[in-house]
Design a protein around this motif. Structure first.
Motif, PDB file in Angstrom:
ATOM      1  N   ALA A 140      -2.428   0.150  -7.002  1.00 22.32           N
ATOM      2  CA  ALA A 140      -3.795   0.338  -6.516  1.00 22.32           C
ATOM      3  C   ALA A 140      -3.843   0.321  -4.993  1.00 22.32           C
ATOM      4  O   ALA A 140      -3.239  -0.540  -4.362  1.00 22.32           O
ATOM      5  N   HIS A 141      -4.586   1.264  -4.429  1.00 24.13           N
ATOM      6  CA  HIS A 141      -4.710   1.398  -2.979  1.00 24.13           C
ATOM      7  C   HIS A 141      -5.961   0.681  -2.469  1.00 24.13           C
ATOM      8  O   HIS A 141      -7.024   0.810  -3.062  1.00 24.13           O
ATOM      9  N   ILE A 142      -5.816  -0.014  -1.350  1.00 23.58           N
ATOM     10  CA  ILE A 142      -6.977  -0.604  -0.683  1.00 23.58           C
ATOM     11  C   ILE A 142      -7.733   0.512   0.037  1.00 23.58           C
ATOM     12  O   ILE A 142      -8.906   0.734  -0.197  1.00 23.58           O
ATOM     13  N   GLU A 143      -7.059   1.206   0.928  1.00 26.40           N
ATOM     14  CA  GLU A 143      -7.601   2.418   1.543  1.00 26.40           C
ATOM     15  C   GLU A 143      -7.113   3.566   0.670  1.00 26.40           C
ATOM     16  O   GLU A 143      -5.927   3.680   0.386  1.00 26.40           O
ATOM     17  N   GLY A 144      -8.003   4.395   0.207  1.00 29.65           N
ATOM     18  CA  GLY A 144      -7.725   5.394  -0.820  1.00 29.65           C
ATOM     19  C   GLY A 144      -6.543   6.309  -0.563  1.00 29.65           C
ATOM     20  O   GLY A 144      -6.120   6.519   0.579  1.00 29.65           O
ATOM     21  N   ARG A 145      -6.053   6.890  -1.646  1.00 28.23           N
ATOM     22  CA  ARG A 145      -4.899   7.799  -1.599  1.00 28.23           C
ATOM     23  C   ARG A 145      -5.147   9.011  -0.707  1.00 28.23           C
ATOM     24  O   ARG A 145      -4.209   9.618  -0.211  1.00 28.23           O
TER      25      ARG A 145
END
Length: 140
Positions: free
Chosen positions: A46-51
């Protein structure tokens, strides 16, 4: 391949996602639930700042193993996502991540290939150290 794009970025996505799960010991970093390797639908990278922010898409400081429920929750509540990250790593780490995520990225093919080689090597080390006797391979 399902969710992942085809091509060289898709290949990197697969290797990097697997690297994150092994790095985090197949354990959700939010709730602590542990999963068996290969339970890829149950635990996500899971990304904190989006992919979409490629400057940090493959940055391990931006990506953590989260179970499906925790991933869905934090993506549904961005404020909670950022609070979780700040609580775990601090405001300075969050500010650095946001700053880095807003920088332009210009990855060339050879940059992606170098990241594939790097994360494949790191993944194989983690797998060996964890007693997992296979090397991770991808098809070309």
């Amino acid at each position: 391949m399902g969710f992942y794009k085809k091509g060289i970025k898709g290949k990197l996505d697969i290797i990097f996602s697997r690297y994150i799960r092994f790095r985090d010991n197949w354990t959700c970093k939010r709730c602590g639930k542990k999963y068996a390797p290969k339970a890829t639908h149950s635990i996500h990278a899971a990304h904190i700042e989006g992919r979409g922010k490629e400057s940090v898409r493959w940055n391990p400081k931006n990506v953590f193993a989260l179970c499906y429920g925790c991933h869905k929750f934090i993506d549904s509540y961005p404020v909670k996502k950022h609070e979780w990250f700040i609580g775990k790593f601090g405001q300075g780490a969050y500010d650095d991540l946001v700053f880095e995520s807003n920088r332009p990225s210009h990855f060339k093919k050879h940059d992606i290939e170098e990241m594939i080689d790097y994360y494949k090597t790191e993944l194989n080390k983690l797998m060996k150290d964890g007693g997992y006797n296979e090397n991770f391979r991808t098809t070309s």
